[in-house]
Design a protein around this motif. Sequence first.
Motif, PDB file in Angstrom:
ATOM      1  N   TYR A 185      33.057  37.957  36.008  1.00 47.65           N
ATOM      2  CA  TYR A 185      31.529  37.981  36.552  1.00 47.65           C
ATOM      3  C   TYR A 185      31.876  37.839  37.984  1.00 47.65           C
ATOM      4  O   TYR A 185      32.444  36.866  38.618  1.00 47.65           O
ATOM      5  CB  TYR A 185      30.960  36.714  35.746  1.00 47.65           C
ATOM      6  CG  TYR A 185      29.477  36.814  36.116  1.00 47.65           C
ATOM      7  CD1 TYR A 185      28.558  37.831  35.506  1.00 47.65           C
ATOM      8  CD2 TYR A 185      28.894  35.877  37.297  1.00 47.65           C
ATOM      9  CE1 TYR A 185      27.172  37.640  35.568  1.00 47.65           C
ATOM     10  CE2 TYR A 185      27.382  36.203  37.353  1.00 47.65           C
ATOM     11  CZ  TYR A 185      26.536  37.046  36.609  1.00 47.65           C
ATOM     12  OH  TYR A 185      25.334  37.115  36.862  1.00 47.65           O
ATOM     13  N   GLU A 186      30.837  38.555  38.693  1.00 45.73           N
ATOM     14  CA  GLU A 186      30.488  38.595  40.072  1.00 45.73           C
ATOM     15  C   GLU A 186      29.070  38.892  40.357  1.00 45.73           C
ATOM     16  O   GLU A 186      28.638  39.899  39.781  1.00 45.73           O
ATOM     17  CB  GLU A 186      31.357  39.289  40.962  1.00 45.73           C
ATOM     18  CG  GLU A 186      30.974  39.317  42.710  1.00 45.73           C
ATOM     19  CD  GLU A 186      31.975  40.175  43.450  1.00 45.73           C
ATOM     20  OE1 GLU A 186      31.662  40.211  44.530  1.00 45.73           O
ATOM     21  OE2 GLU A 186      32.578  40.973  42.728  1.00 45.73           O
ATOM     22  N   PRO A 187      28.332  37.929  40.898  1.00 43.21           N
ATOM     23  CA  PRO A 187      26.987  38.334  41.038  1.00 43.21           C
ATOM     24  C   PRO A 187      26.601  39.568  41.674  1.00 43.21           C
ATOM     25  O   PRO A 187      27.220  40.101  42.571  1.00 43.21           O
ATOM     26  CB  PRO A 187      26.359  36.897  42.115  1.00 43.21           C
ATOM     27  CG  PRO A 187      27.354  36.082  41.932  1.00 43.21           C
ATOM     28  CD  PRO A 187      28.476  36.609  41.601  1.00 43.21           C
TER      29      PRO A 187
ATOM     30  N   LYS B 216      30.783  43.975  35.105  1.00 42.23           N
ATOM     31  CA  LYS B 216      31.783  43.440  34.602  1.00 42.23           C
ATOM     32  C   LYS B 216      33.123  43.622  35.396  1.00 42.23           C
ATOM     33  O   LYS B 216      33.467  44.896  35.563  1.00 42.23           O
ATOM     34  CB  LYS B 216      31.913  43.581  33.227  1.00 42.23           C
ATOM     35  CG  LYS B 216      31.264  42.691  32.321  1.00 42.23           C
ATOM     36  CD  LYS B 216      31.471  42.895  30.819  1.00 42.23           C
ATOM     37  CE  LYS B 216      30.676  42.046  30.069  1.00 42.23           C
ATOM     38  NZ  LYS B 216      30.973  41.866  28.474  1.00 42.23           N
TER      39      LYS B 216
ATOM     40  N   ASN C  33      24.797  37.096  27.794  1.00 40.90           N
ATOM     41  CA  ASN C  33      25.214  37.277  29.037  1.00 40.90           C
ATOM     42  C   ASN C  33      24.167  37.148  30.175  1.00 40.90           C
ATOM     43  O   ASN C  33      22.976  37.477  29.890  1.00 40.90           O
ATOM     44  CB  ASN C  33      25.815  38.486  29.238  1.00 40.90           C
ATOM     45  CG  ASN C  33      26.626  38.729  30.700  1.00 40.90           C
ATOM     46  OD1 ASN C  33      26.582  37.757  31.298  1.00 40.90           O
ATOM     47  ND2 ASN C  33      27.322  39.686  30.673  1.00 40.90           N
TER      48      ASN C  33
ATOM     49  N   ASP D  33      26.277  27.503  38.438  1.00 39.07           N
ATOM     50  CA  ASP D  33      25.563  28.753  38.112  1.00 39.07           C
ATOM     51  C   ASP D  33      25.997  29.828  39.261  1.00 39.07           C
ATOM     52  O   ASP D  33      25.780  29.469  40.442  1.00 39.07           O
ATOM     53  CB  ASP D  33      24.042  28.413  38.452  1.00 39.07           C
ATOM     54  CG  ASP D  33      23.027  29.571  38.104  1.00 39.07           C
ATOM     55  OD1 ASP D  33      23.736  30.663  38.315  1.00 39.07           O
ATOM     56  OD2 ASP D  33      22.025  29.398  37.679  1.00 39.07           O
ATOM     57  N   ILE D  34      26.886  30.496  38.712  1.00 46.75           N
ATOM     58  CA  ILE D  34      27.705  31.528  39.684  1.00 46.75           C
ATOM     59  C   ILE D  34      26.674  32.335  40.267  1.00 46.75           C
ATOM     60  O   ILE D  34      26.625  32.974  41.685  1.00 46.75           O
ATOM     61  CB  ILE D  34      28.561  32.355  39.120  1.00 46.75           C
ATOM     62  CG1 ILE D  34      29.864  31.570  38.245  1.00 46.75           C
ATOM     63  CG2 ILE D  34      29.313  33.783  39.868  1.00 46.75           C
ATOM     64  CD1 ILE D  34      30.600  32.404  37.547  1.00 46.75           C
ATOM     65  N   ASP D  35      25.259  32.678  39.737  1.00 51.94           N
ATOM     66  CA  ASP D  35      24.386  33.560  40.447  1.00 51.94           C
ATOM     67  C   ASP D  35      23.673  32.640  41.752  1.00 51.94           C
ATOM     68  O   ASP D  35      23.515  33.326  42.576  1.00 51.94           O
ATOM     69  CB  ASP D  35      23.349  34.049  39.409  1.00 51.94           C
ATOM     70  CG  ASP D  35      23.644  34.866  38.464  1.00 51.94           C
ATOM     71  OD1 ASP D  35      24.527  35.613  38.613  1.00 51.94           O
ATOM     72  OD2 ASP D  35      23.292  34.609  37.056  1.00 51.94           O
TER      73      ASP D  35
ATOM     74  N   TYR E 195      28.103  32.292  28.212  1.00 46.39           N
ATOM     75  CA  TYR E 195      27.078  32.632  29.446  1.00 46.39           C
ATOM     76  C   TYR E 195      28.187  32.756  30.698  1.00 46.39           C
ATOM     77  O   TYR E 195      28.554  32.117  31.097  1.00 46.39           O
ATOM     78  CB  TYR E 195      26.223  31.401  29.433  1.00 46.39           C
ATOM     79  CG  TYR E 195      25.116  31.006  28.424  1.00 46.39           C
ATOM     80  CD1 TYR E 195      24.098  31.684  28.408  1.00 46.39           C
ATOM     81  CD2 TYR E 195      25.537  30.069  27.466  1.00 46.39           C
ATOM     82  CE1 TYR E 195      23.406  31.364  27.620  1.00 46.39           C
ATOM     83  CE2 TYR E 195      24.672  29.939  26.529  1.00 46.39           C
ATOM     84  CZ  TYR E 195      23.462  30.800  26.301  1.00 46.39           C
ATOM     85  OH  TYR E 195      22.438  30.536  25.442  1.00 46.39           O
ATOM     86  N   HIS E 196      28.287  34.194  30.812  1.00 47.37           N
ATOM     87  CA  HIS E 196      29.022  34.424  31.981  1.00 47.37           C
ATOM     88  C   HIS E 196      28.914  34.075  33.227  1.00 47.37           C
ATOM     89  O   HIS E 196      29.974  34.393  34.040  1.00 47.37           O
ATOM     90  CB  HIS E 196      29.315  36.033  31.842  1.00 47.37           C
ATOM     91  CG  HIS E 196      29.763  36.651  30.546  1.00 47.37           C
ATOM     92  ND1 HIS E 196      30.324  37.613  30.510  1.00 47.37           N
ATOM     93  CD2 HIS E 196      30.102  35.949  29.414  1.00 47.37           C
ATOM     94  CE1 HIS E 196      30.905  38.062  29.105  1.00 47.37           C
ATOM     95  NE2 HIS E 196      30.569  36.845  28.567  1.00 47.37           N
ATOM     96  N   HIS E 197      27.743  33.401  33.605  1.00 43.61           N
ATOM     97  CA  HIS E 197      27.579  33.055  34.943  1.00 43.61           C
ATOM     98  C   HIS E 197      27.734  31.686  34.923  1.00 43.61           C
ATOM     99  O   HIS E 197      27.470  30.981  36.069  1.00 43.61           O
ATOM    100  CB  HIS E 197      25.944  33.615  35.204  1.00 43.61           C
ATOM    101  CG  HIS E 197      25.000  32.793  34.360  1.00 43.61           C
ATOM    102  ND1 HIS E 197      24.815  32.800  33.173  1.00 43.61           N
ATOM    103  CD2 HIS E 197      24.275  31.579  34.722  1.00 43.61           C
ATOM    104  CE1 HIS E 197      23.776  32.052  32.575  1.00 43.61           C
ATOM    105  NE2 HIS E 197      23.513  31.184  33.756  1.00 43.61           N
TER     106      HIS E 197
ATOM    107  N   TRP F 133      35.856  28.827  32.032  1.00 49.77           N
ATOM    108  CA  TRP F 133      34.548  29.779  32.185  1.00 49.77           C
ATOM    109  C   TRP F 133      34.032  29.862  30.801  1.00 49.77           C
ATOM    110  O   TRP F 133      34.736  30.044  29.915  1.00 49.77           O
ATOM    111  CB  TRP F 133      35.441  31.293  32.441  1.00 49.77           C
ATOM    112  CG  TRP F 133      34.566  32.535  32.764  1.00 49.77           C
ATOM    113  CD1 TRP F 133      33.041  32.436  33.237  1.00 49.77           C
ATOM    114  CD2 TRP F 133      34.536  33.487  32.032  1.00 49.77           C
ATOM    115  NE1 TRP F 133      32.371  33.557  33.060  1.00 49.77           N
ATOM    116  CE2 TRP F 133      33.190  34.289  32.185  1.00 49.77           C
ATOM    117  CE3 TRP F 133      35.290  34.023  30.940  1.00 49.77           C
ATOM    118  CZ2 TRP F 133      33.130  35.551  31.704  1.00 49.77           C
ATOM    119  CZ3 TRP F 133      35.230  35.365  30.216  1.00 49.77           C
ATOM    120  CH2 TRP F 133      33.911  36.182  30.677  1.00 49.77           C
TER     121      TRP F 133
END
Length: 455
Positions: free
Chosen positions: A171-173, A177, A455, A252-254, A235-237, A231
Amino acid sequence: MDLEENELSEPNSINFIPCLKWVKKGVAKANPEKVQLTKEELIQVIKDAKSKLKTTENAEGSAEGSSSMNVENEFDLENYDEDDDETYGLEQLGIQNIMEVPNLEENLTDDDSDNADDIIQPADNLILVGKVEGDASILEVYVYNENEGSLYCHHDLFLPSFPLCIEWLDYEPGNNKGNYCAIGSMSPVIDIWDVDVVNCLEPAYHLGQKASRKKGREHIGHTDAVLDLSWNPSYHHVLASASVDQTILLWDIDEGKPSSKIEVFQEKVQCIKWHKLEAYTLLAGGCDNTVRVFDCRNLESHLSWTIDGEAERICWNPLEPYMFFVGTSNGSVQCIDCRNGPMWSMKAHEKEVTGMSISGQCPGLLVTASTDGMFKVWDFKQENQPALIEERNLKLEGVHCLELCPDSPFVIAAGGDNKMNNFKVLNLTSIEQVEAAFGSRPLIQLEVANDESTN
């Protein structure tokens, strides 16, 4: 099959592997992107890095302390909010003159995309290896193919700080993928690198930042070294991190910020692991001789058990959703059921358990390793203590990390501190006793939760 790497003719004073992580087949790009830098561009990168680099004697002393994993002395906490950004790339090698690098321009501009070794095949696994060699901290990306019995280093990159733990995520905002590696280090800032980019000098993104009064920048995240990462597969974020500062952060990566903070441990938090099937369940172990299970929807309450030492390694049993194992600083392995409490405890090693992995395909297969140099294979059942199937010295001296391959139930990777030989991949079926115990055992294909729906 027994594959070994890093056969060195002249060992450095420091040369060991503190952490590693397998990457499943089919994740990596067949042809990773390459950053093409001219010599002039690299000179400018290093000049920019030098402008940020501290030259005080305190900073130099701190860098020396990191070689012995002295976490407490790594940071100049009195001047914490004056720290500048991290520096990356060749600066970590102490290169003062760009001309010191042999064949630099050829290495940076040569397009060798036709080289067969550069192409990652669908049957290839990657192994992300954190390595400390002399004053350099490095991430090495190995390619392993079980069918061919091949293992080689595909590419590497230089890290800004001593690596302590590695986690893979996709995951990257704002992007599709991908193939990313999160690294926890002596720094409180978590770096996420794009594994599909070769010659990369900076991470794809960071989690956390140091405060700076000069820049009007607020503190985000941990205040000390990051000891473990996990990770969330549902929930990938979401990424969890454990730290010397005695906290667990749920990122929360976002947003690039922690959404929750867990502060119930009385000492360093050394290990964490999300449950693969229950998205809100987090397992954590600390140096306060406790292990805890959290429902992250309600952090006010949690389950807690006292163990016979500091929690060094933890893992869920992928075939028994309520069961987990804990490896301690006293060399023991303990099995705990969330519903019924402790099931059994055994003395597995003479020193701390630094590697532990349970197979998700072969029922009852447990592997452990320790800084005593020994690697052991166990056969366990839910009610009884494991039976020792095989033990051997991996000749890595102290073993610091070990993990089973996610696609091959009998293949392990291990890293240690033998300066002449610190990384090994071993197929356990080459061991007669292991083949006799597990060779005819029916394998299980785990059902994977639908990632797209959560996701």
